[in-house]
Scaffold this motif. Sequence first.
Motif, PDB file in Angstrom:
ATOM      1  N   VAL A 125     -46.212  12.778  38.486  1.00  0.00           N
ATOM      2  CA  VAL A 125     -47.226  11.348  38.014  1.00  0.00           C
ATOM      3  C   VAL A 125     -47.574  10.369  39.328  1.00  0.00           C
ATOM      4  CG1 VAL A 125     -46.675   9.202  37.386  1.00  0.00           C
ATOM      5  CG2 VAL A 125     -45.183  11.211  36.305  1.00  0.00           C
ATOM      6  N   ALA A 126     -47.568  10.475  40.927  1.00  0.00           N
ATOM      7  CA  ALA A 126     -48.065  10.608  42.033  1.00  0.00           C
ATOM      8  C   ALA A 126     -49.220  10.853  42.113  1.00  0.00           C
ATOM      9  CB  ALA A 126     -46.755   9.745  42.609  1.00  0.00           C
ATOM     10  N   MET A 127     -49.253  11.687  42.209  1.00  0.00           N
ATOM     11  CA  MET A 127     -50.181  12.800  42.409  1.00  0.00           C
ATOM     12  C   MET A 127     -51.148  12.398  40.622  1.00  0.00           C
ATOM     13  SD  MET A 127     -49.518  13.729  45.200  1.00  0.00           S
ATOM     14  CE  MET A 127     -50.542  14.602  45.412  1.00  0.00           C
ATOM     15  N   LEU A 128     -51.099  12.359  40.061  1.00  0.00           N
ATOM     16  CA  LEU A 128     -52.068  12.592  38.679  1.00  0.00           C
ATOM     17  C   LEU A 128     -53.371  11.838  39.296  1.00  0.00           C
ATOM     18  CD1 LEU A 128     -51.763  13.732  35.909  1.00  0.00           C
ATOM     19  CD2 LEU A 128     -51.120  11.704  34.832  1.00  0.00           C
ATOM     20  N   PRO A 129     -53.390  11.077  39.436  1.00  0.00           N
ATOM     21  CA  PRO A 129     -54.482   9.673  39.732  1.00  0.00           C
ATOM     22  C   PRO A 129     -55.594  11.313  40.686  1.00  0.00           C
ATOM     23  CG  PRO A 129     -53.525   8.932  40.242  1.00  0.00           C
ATOM     24  CD  PRO A 129     -52.222  10.010  40.075  1.00  0.00           C
ATOM     25  N   GLN A 130     -55.324  12.321  41.653  1.00  0.00           N
ATOM     26  CA  GLN A 130     -55.875  13.087  41.540  1.00  0.00           C
ATOM     27  C   GLN A 130     -57.250  13.621  41.333  1.00  0.00           C
ATOM     28  OE1 GLN A 130     -54.448  14.997  45.268  1.00  0.00           O
ATOM     29  NE2 GLN A 130     -55.167  14.143  46.116  1.00  0.00           N
ATOM     30  N   ALA A 131     -56.711  13.522  40.100  1.00  0.00           N
ATOM     31  CA  ALA A 131     -57.114  14.518  38.942  1.00  0.00           C
ATOM     32  C   ALA A 131     -58.008  13.800  38.032  1.00  0.00           C
ATOM     33  CB  ALA A 131     -56.228  15.474  38.300  1.00  0.00           C
ATOM     34  N   ILE A 132     -57.830  12.958  38.070  1.00  0.00           N
ATOM     35  CA  ILE A 132     -58.362  11.484  37.164  1.00  0.00           C
ATOM     36  C   ILE A 132     -59.652  10.917  38.194  1.00  0.00           C
ATOM     37  CG2 ILE A 132     -58.278   9.464  35.431  1.00  0.00           C
ATOM     38  CD1 ILE A 132     -55.139   9.966  36.195  1.00  0.00           C
ATOM     39  N   PRO A 133     -60.544  11.287  36.633  1.00  0.00           N
ATOM     40  CA  PRO A 133     -61.709  10.086  37.410  1.00  0.00           C
ATOM     41  C   PRO A 133     -61.308   8.512  37.858  1.00  0.00           C
ATOM     42  CG  PRO A 133     -62.453  11.754  35.991  1.00  0.00           C
ATOM     43  CD  PRO A 133     -61.112  11.668  35.675  1.00  0.00           C
ATOM     44  N   GLY A 134     -62.345   8.336  38.951  1.00  0.00           N
ATOM     45  CA  GLY A 134     -61.992   6.192  39.717  1.00  0.00           C
ATOM     46  C   GLY A 134     -62.602   6.241  37.687  1.00  0.00           C
ATOM     47  N   LEU A 135     -63.323   6.739  36.737  1.00  0.00           N
ATOM     48  CA  LEU A 135     -63.461   5.949  36.358  1.00  0.00           C
ATOM     49  C   LEU A 135     -63.015   5.230  34.974  1.00  0.00           C
ATOM     50  CD1 LEU A 135     -67.808   6.749  35.199  1.00  0.00           C
ATOM     51  CD2 LEU A 135     -67.087   4.449  35.281  1.00  0.00           C
ATOM     52  N   VAL A 136     -61.726   6.303  34.121  1.00  0.00           N
ATOM     53  CA  VAL A 136     -61.321   6.480  33.773  1.00  0.00           C
ATOM     54  C   VAL A 136     -59.688   4.907  34.627  1.00  0.00           C
ATOM     55  CG1 VAL A 136     -58.740   7.170  32.925  1.00  0.00           C
ATOM     56  CG2 VAL A 136     -61.737   8.772  33.329  1.00  0.00           C
ATOM     57  N   ILE A 137     -60.180   4.967  35.520  1.00  0.00           N
ATOM     58  CA  ILE A 137     -58.794   4.748  35.983  1.00  0.00           C
ATOM     59  C   ILE A 137     -59.631   2.920  36.273  1.00  0.00           C
ATOM     60  CG2 ILE A 137     -57.745   3.611  38.613  1.00  0.00           C
ATOM     61  CD1 ILE A 137     -58.390   6.549  39.474  1.00  0.00           C
ATOM     62  N   ALA A 138     -60.759   2.554  36.297  1.00  0.00           N
ATOM     63  CA  ALA A 138     -61.295   1.015  36.050  1.00  0.00           C
ATOM     64  C   ALA A 138     -61.033   1.098  34.678  1.00  0.00           C
ATOM     65  CB  ALA A 138     -62.584   1.413  36.713  1.00  0.00           C
ATOM     66  N   VAL A 139     -61.704   2.121  34.181  1.00  0.00           N
ATOM     67  CA  VAL A 139     -61.525   1.733  32.336  1.00  0.00           C
ATOM     68  C   VAL A 139     -60.246   0.839  31.379  1.00  0.00           C
ATOM     69  CG1 VAL A 139     -61.580   2.395  30.158  1.00  0.00           C
ATOM     70  CG2 VAL A 139     -63.227   2.780  31.835  1.00  0.00           C
ATOM     71  N   GLY A 140     -59.239   1.763  32.600  1.00  0.00           N
ATOM     72  CA  GLY A 140     -57.288   1.463  32.376  1.00  0.00           C
ATOM     73  C   GLY A 140     -56.583   0.431  32.968  1.00  0.00           C
ATOM     74  N   TRP A 141     -58.044  -0.126  33.787  1.00  0.00           N
ATOM     75  CA  TRP A 141     -57.492  -1.635  34.298  1.00  0.00           C
ATOM     76  C   TRP A 141     -57.822  -2.767  33.901  1.00  0.00           C
ATOM     77  CZ3 TRP A 141     -52.681  -2.352  36.615  1.00  0.00           C
ATOM     78  CH2 TRP A 141     -52.099  -1.665  37.558  1.00  0.00           C
ATOM     79  N   LEU A 142     -59.049  -2.227  33.100  1.00  0.00           N
ATOM     80  CA  LEU A 142     -60.033  -3.247  32.741  1.00  0.00           C
ATOM     81  C   LEU A 142     -59.540  -4.091  31.293  1.00  0.00           C
ATOM     82  CD1 LEU A 142     -63.576  -2.330  32.302  1.00  0.00           C
ATOM     83  CD2 LEU A 142     -62.667  -4.258  33.035  1.00  0.00           C
ATOM     84  N   ILE A 143     -57.750  -2.663  30.794  1.00  0.00           N
ATOM     85  CA  ILE A 143     -57.892  -2.734  30.225  1.00  0.00           C
ATOM     86  C   ILE A 143     -56.283  -3.801  29.968  1.00  0.00           C
ATOM     87  CG2 ILE A 143     -56.270  -2.194  27.681  1.00  0.00           C
ATOM     88  CD1 ILE A 143     -58.201   0.120  28.234  1.00  0.00           C
ATOM     89  N   VAL A 144     -54.972  -3.294  30.762  1.00  0.00           N
ATOM     90  CA  VAL A 144     -53.922  -3.734  31.635  1.00  0.00           C
ATOM     91  C   VAL A 144     -54.894  -4.966  32.295  1.00  0.00           C
ATOM     92  CG1 VAL A 144     -52.550  -3.699  33.449  1.00  0.00           C
ATOM     93  CG2 VAL A 144     -53.327  -1.302  32.409  1.00  0.00           C
ATOM     94  N   GLY A 145     -55.767  -5.037  32.434  1.00  0.00           N
ATOM     95  CA  GLY A 145     -56.014  -6.928  33.025  1.00  0.00           C
ATOM     96  C   GLY A 145     -55.852  -8.046  31.948  1.00  0.00           C
ATOM     97  N   ARG A 146     -56.972  -7.332  31.199  1.00  0.00           N
ATOM     98  CA  ARG A 146     -57.210  -8.194  30.413  1.00  0.00           C
ATOM     99  C   ARG A 146     -55.038  -8.682  29.097  1.00  0.00           C
ATOM    100  NH1 ARG A 146     -62.485 -10.039  27.744  1.00  0.00           N
ATOM    101  NH2 ARG A 146     -63.435  -8.152  27.916  1.00  0.00           N
ATOM    102  N   TYR A 147     -54.747  -8.248  29.895  1.00  0.00           N
ATOM    103  CA  TYR A 147     -53.017  -8.318  29.218  1.00  0.00           C
ATOM    104  C   TYR A 147     -52.021  -9.144  30.267  1.00  0.00           C
ATOM    105  CZ  TYR A 147     -54.096  -6.347  25.012  1.00  0.00           C
ATOM    106  OH  TYR A 147     -55.802  -5.438  23.895  1.00  0.00           O
ATOM    107  N   THR A 148     -52.641  -9.157  31.291  1.00  0.00           N
ATOM    108  CA  THR A 148     -51.553  -9.046  32.129  1.00  0.00           C
ATOM    109  C   THR A 148     -51.911 -10.365  33.233  1.00  0.00           C
ATOM    110  OG1 THR A 148     -52.498  -7.741  33.827  1.00  0.00           O
ATOM    111  CG2 THR A 148     -51.026  -7.003  32.592  1.00  0.00           C
TER     112      THR A 148
END
Length: 545
Positions: A386-409
């Motif tokens: 889990v800790a190493m997973l973001p290395q294989a995830i494009p930064g755009l996916v990370i940004a979109v994920g936090w756009l969604i989480v940010g809406r609810y937090t």
Amino acid sequence: MDFHSHRPNGLSVVRLTLWVIVVAVIVVPIGAVVSIGLGGNHVRVLLDAGIVDAAVNSAVSAGVSAALAVVIAVAMALVLDRTDLPGRNIVRLILLSPLLIPPFVGAIAWTGLLGPSGMINKFWAEQFGGPLWNIYGGDGVIFLLTLHSYPLAYLIVAAALRRIPGDLEQAARVAGASPWRALRDATLPLLRTAAIAAFTLTAVSNLADFGIPALIGLPDRYVTLSTMVYRFIQSGTVAKPLEVVSTIGIVLLVLAVAAVAVDRVLGRRNTYIDAATTVSARLPLGRSRAAVGFLVWTLALAVTLLPILALASQALLPAPGIAFTWENLTLDSIVAAVTAPGTLVGIQNSVMLAVGAAVICGVVGLALGVLTTRTRARDNVGLDVVAMLPQAIPGLVIAVGWLIVGRYTGLFDTRWVILCAYVMAFLAIVVQAVRAPLKATPSALEEVARSSGASPVRALYDVSWKLAVPAAITGGVLVALTAVRELTMSVLLVAPGTQTLGVSIFNLQQAGDYNAAAALSLIVALVGIAGLGLVAGVTDRKKRS
């Protein structure tokens, strides 16, 4: 060493805390992208918007640029690390300089050279009646992605080359092979695994790069998935934009996971030897030494010095199109760009976010590295994955994920959502940095601490934690240097008052203030090159001492 982590003790509390952190920072954003992306049917909207062409453009530009970067990296490794090229240590540093210059800054620099009114095209048109090459378009995107990814590929390939025992080439020489034949037949096949790893890493990184496709591709209507996501978020032309961009995020995620899977499959089919044996002798270039040296030095200076000169020429002129003469040179663009309120806010935010990400990643990454490396527990593998997973995830996916989480937090439109995205993206850097010293430390030291009455947590802290702190600090510095130049995530998460330095430069370029954008880009580039020189100087002093 078994610390019986299943028992309710301090170590269990630490483990549970780390699980809560990685789930909150990594699993939740990814889950948000997948759930929202699959929850709505936006296929028709995306097809109408041209997602097929954008996906093809992304795959082609990322794949071709990664392949070219690996070819350049292998050639660099062989020439710089296995031959007697004159000045190879200095030219290596020069060739690595694009690693410290943000890709979007490089894009701005190269438009000043090969854009329609760039320096090289102007000169070429005066001499031959037409431009040499217009950098705008898909070929320009591939060129710049290659230019900014070959240093990373070289670091991977060169590290693998140094671990290949020289005995193999010596055996081939004894059997009658020439030095170059021995290198080709004995060494090159063993670089295949490293080349595949370098290709995968650079392809995933280039897949979601935003700055180069936005600045070089969009003017020629070359759309990629990253620029399509930005358009949907900024334009407001579609209903439920977060659901739409989450669908694109799933496409990027699938492409990235597929690339990693291919890397694993192909990597298992290759043979790799890692042994502590004799170092290979450097191959003599002979009569071609001077010619090869001249060619390598010319190329190195061309890819590093020319873009800096282009930025300087734009930064020192009051407006685009003005002739580059002594009478027209001025510092007004630099002063105006540096003192602009937006720039000051961007610098302040970038420094704060970079330092914050470095500290958080340093502490959490160190704890993760210590726990997963120095203890035995069934969930160690899961925690590490889990800790190493973001290395294989494009930064755009990370940004979109936090756009969604940010809406609810309540984090939406704040600096903290950018900080969370940075921590998610760069945590693995520190985890990787602390692994080597921890694996090299014998477990007997902790056993001695335990036999002296120390608790499991105290034994880990006194031995493993303290030994790995220097590596964690190094990893934290790398996080800070990476975060301060980041654009892909920041440009999607930015809000008024939260812009970073990268976003400030990008906005100036988009607004047509090319001289101010070049002035800020020049400063960023020079700071990066100065940092490279500082690191090289420190490394050289350590070697001498």
